[in-house]
Scaffold this motif. Structure first.
Motif, mmCIF file in Angstrom:
data_model
loop_
_atom_site.group_PDB
_atom_site.id
_atom_site.type_symbol
_atom_site.label_atom_id
_atom_site.label_comp_id
_atom_site.label_asym_id
_atom_site.label_seq_id
_atom_site.Cartn_x
_atom_site.Cartn_y
_atom_site.Cartn_z
ATOM 1 N N GLU A 2 91.485 16.754 22.730
ATOM 2 C CA GLU A 2 91.397 15.946 21.174
ATOM 3 C C GLU A 2 92.637 15.344 20.943
ATOM 4 N N GLY A 3 93.456 16.080 20.585
ATOM 5 C CA GLY A 3 95.493 15.193 20.356
ATOM 6 C C GLY A 3 95.977 14.945 21.361
ATOM 7 N N TYR A 4 95.328 14.526 22.715
ATOM 8 C CA TYR A 4 95.805 13.171 24.270
ATOM 9 C C TYR A 4 94.836 11.748 23.448
ATOM 10 N N ARG A 5 93.661 13.031 23.538
ATOM 11 C CA ARG A 5 92.391 11.621 23.690
ATOM 12 C C ARG A 5 93.056 10.447 22.404
ATOM 13 N N HIS A 6 93.110 11.030 20.952
ATOM 14 C CA HIS A 6 93.222 10.311 19.834
ATOM 15 C C HIS A 6 94.929 9.432 20.076
ATOM 16 N N LEU A 7 95.694 10.175 21.034
ATOM 17 C CA LEU A 7 96.777 9.164 21.388
ATOM 18 C C LEU A 7 96.191 7.939 22.047
ATOM 19 N N PHE A 8 95.790 7.692 23.603
ATOM 20 C CA PHE A 8 95.610 6.888 23.715
ATOM 21 C C PHE A 8 94.895 5.865 22.608
ATOM 22 N N GLU A 9 93.282 6.501 22.084
ATOM 23 C CA GLU A 9 93.081 5.200 21.076
ATOM 24 C C GLU A 9 93.468 4.475 20.141
ATOM 25 N N ARG A 10 94.501 5.644 20.022
ATOM 26 C CA ARG A 10 95.779 4.749 19.176
ATOM 27 C C ARG A 10 96.297 3.570 19.433
ATOM 28 N N LEU A 16 94.459 13.426 31.832
ATOM 29 C CA LEU A 16 94.493 12.225 31.266
ATOM 30 C C LEU A 16 94.665 10.760 31.658
ATOM 31 N N TYR A 17 94.201 11.016 33.028
ATOM 32 C CA TYR A 17 94.037 10.106 34.395
ATOM 33 C C TYR A 17 93.062 8.837 34.006
ATOM 34 N N SER A 18 91.441 10.107 32.979
ATOM 35 C CA SER A 18 90.233 9.468 32.436
ATOM 36 C C SER A 18 90.376 8.820 31.375
ATOM 37 N N TYR A 19 91.550 9.332 30.188
ATOM 38 C CA TYR A 19 91.753 8.708 29.174
ATOM 39 C C TYR A 19 92.348 7.500 29.775
ATOM 40 N N MET A 20 93.254 7.312 30.885
ATOM 41 C CA MET A 20 94.195 5.845 30.930
ATOM 42 C C MET A 20 92.994 4.676 31.512
ATOM 43 N N GLU A 21 92.359 5.543 32.055
ATOM 44 C CA GLU A 21 90.783 4.851 33.111
ATOM 45 C C GLU A 21 90.145 3.992 31.919
ATOM 46 N N GLU A 22 89.875 4.560 30.759
ATOM 47 C CA GLU A 22 89.181 4.260 29.867
ATOM 48 C C GLU A 22 89.939 3.349 29.143
ATOM 49 N N PHE A 23 90.281 3.538 28.364
ATOM 50 C CA PHE A 23 91.848 2.695 27.960
ATOM 51 C C PHE A 23 92.281 1.682 28.221
ATOM 52 N N PHE A 24 92.869 1.868 29.709
ATOM 53 C CA PHE A 24 93.698 0.725 29.753
ATOM 54 C C PHE A 24 93.765 1.008 31.442
ATOM 55 N N PRO A 25 92.371 -0.216 32.049
ATOM 56 C CA PRO A 25 91.913 -0.236 32.875
ATOM 57 C C PRO A 25 93.113 -0.207 34.110
ATOM 58 N N LYS A 26 93.454 -1.925 33.776
ATOM 59 C CA LYS A 26 94.890 -1.927 34.399
ATOM 60 C C LYS A 26 95.730 -1.768 34.855
ATOM 61 N N ILE A 39 100.964 -2.471 32.504
ATOM 62 C CA ILE A 39 101.639 -1.408 31.565
ATOM 63 C C ILE A 39 101.615 0.022 32.544
ATOM 64 N N THR A 40 102.926 0.995 32.367
ATOM 65 C CA THR A 40 102.823 1.551 33.160
ATOM 66 C C THR A 40 102.834 2.964 32.744
ATOM 67 N N PHE A 41 102.660 3.897 33.447
ATOM 68 C CA PHE A 41 102.302 5.370 32.524
ATOM 69 C C PHE A 41 103.162 6.154 33.526
ATOM 70 N N GLU A 42 103.940 7.175 32.896
ATOM 71 C CA GLU A 42 104.098 8.630 33.107
ATOM 72 C C GLU A 42 104.021 9.657 32.517
ATOM 73 N N PHE A 43 103.384 10.439 33.377
ATOM 74 C CA PHE A 43 103.130 11.803 33.476
ATOM 75 C C PHE A 43 104.315 12.984 33.491
ATOM 76 N N ILE A 44 104.546 13.540 32.662
ATOM 77 C CA ILE A 44 104.938 14.500 32.821
ATOM 78 C C ILE A 44 104.413 16.644 32.314
ATOM 79 N N GLN A 45 104.212 16.908 32.811
ATOM 80 C CA GLN A 45 103.902 18.273 31.973
ATOM 81 C C GLN A 45 105.046 18.983 31.640
ATOM 82 N N HIS A 46 104.938 19.774 30.416
ATOM 83 C CA HIS A 46 105.988 20.895 30.214
ATOM 84 C C HIS A 46 106.427 21.996 31.363
#
Length: 342
Positions: free
Chosen positions: A245-253, A325-335, A266-273
């Motif tokens: 929910e926390g990461y979904r909220h980030l993409f919504e904002r 995270l990929y699914s959130y990105m594709e939902e909100f920022f498909p390009k 727009i570019t996205f870089e994802f780095i796990q802890h």
């Protein structure tokens, strides 16, 4: 952090005053009534105040050292840029997980370099060597340059410099929202302005001394409207209660704030802890009360290309993070373009 960084203590290398920026900064800090000391080298600050290691560490994080960058041989950079351009070193943020804690070791103070023209000239030489290829420079490998640029404007000069080059590109990432002075820079689309973003839980618990998420997102909107290519680093992606929910909220904002016409590039870089054994020791020393989960038993060990291994999430947890995270990105920022997930 809601107010721009102002150092408590400033050191100058004497030769820094041979440069216009050195003199401007000395004048500025004198007017502000900040204590000024001198040091023979920005690498050798031996008399920092503080009784205990913890006090010294905190004071160092609010100390600025104004020096000259003598080594103009640039390091090759992380993914997505050819070279690291050294405009500053160190950061005023207190991110518990930060890798700079181990690479900077006993020198957590912030350094800014006044020989900006020489640094940019060295960059031009690297561009020439690689012509006709595009050469990209990362300005935030060893610092959060935006955090001090309201004082120095070195980054602004670099943005305008690369704006005039045909084959040079600049990129950097920040956790700060102090971007107003950069909005009118003549960037010509040659600088990618990236923001480090995360779930609220991570920012509140592990990123003291940085701008809150709402301020970063608002700044990203300003930067997009100023025509900069935009990017986001979601890092470190951290499993906590309610992380989905926390990461979904980030993409919504992000979706609410960013103008529609900024979304094609727009570019996205994802780095796990992740953490190393030496980093764990330093983190527990500097932030003894941290809630950061650093249990080797819960992780898997991944060898790095420089022979230093890191503890990362187990494969199934990693796959779940990535898919979500990929699914959130594709939902909100498909390009948008994914640069990497690591």
């Amino acid at each position: 952090m809601n107010k721009p960084f102002i150092p408590q203590l400033v050191y100058f290398e004497p030769n820094a005053l041979d440069y216009p920026l050195g003199n401007q900064l000395k004048e500025k800090f004198e007017k502000m009534g900040i204590e000024i000391r001198f040091t023979t080298s920005h690498n050798q600050i031996r008399n920092l105040p503080g009784e205990t290691d913890a006090q010294k560490y905190r004071i160092a994080k609010s100390t600025l050292v104004v020096g000259i960058r003598k080594t103009l041989k640039f390091d090759t950079s992380k993914p997505s840029a050819e070279y690291a351009i050294p405009l500053a070193t160190g950061c005023m943020g207190h991110c518990h997980y930060c890798y700079l804690q181990t690479t900077m070791g006993a020198k957590p103070y912030i350094r800014t370099y006044v020989n900006v023209d020489e640094i940019l000239e060295a960059a031009d030489n690297y561009i020439e060597e690689r012509a006709p290829e595009i050469t990209r420079f990362e300005a935030a490998c060893t610092s959060d340059i935006v955090g001090i640029d309201h004082l120095t404007h070195s980054l602004k000069r670099a943005i305008e410099h690369f704006g005039q080059t045909e084959l040079g590109r600049l990129r950097f990432v920040t956790k700060f929202h102090f971007v107003d002075h950069l909005l009118d820079a003549k960037h010509n689309g040659h600088t990618r302005f990236r923001f480090s973003v995360n779930a609220d839980y991570v920012i509140k618990n592990f990123e003291p001394g940085t701008s809150p998420l709402a301020k970063r997102i608002e700044a990203a909107g300003k930067v997009a409207r100023a025509g900069y290519p935009l990017g986001f680093i979601v890092a470190p992606i951290y499993i906590h209660e309610g992380w989905e929910e926390g990461y979904r909220h980030l993409f919504e904002r992000l979706d609410e704030e960013l103008p529609k016409d900024a979304r094609d590039d727009i570019t996205f870089e994802f780095i796990q802890h992740r953490f190393t054994k030496p980093a764990k020791r330093v983190i527990e020393k500097n932030y003894p009360k941290t809630k950061l989960e650093l249990d080797e038993e819960k992780r898997r060990y991944k060898w790095g290309k420089y022979g230093i291994g890191k503890y990362i999430y187990q494969k199934d947890a990693e796959d779940e993070l990535k898919d979500r995270l990929y699914s959130y990105m594709e939902e909100f920022f498909p390009k948008a373009k994914i640069e990497y997930f690591t």
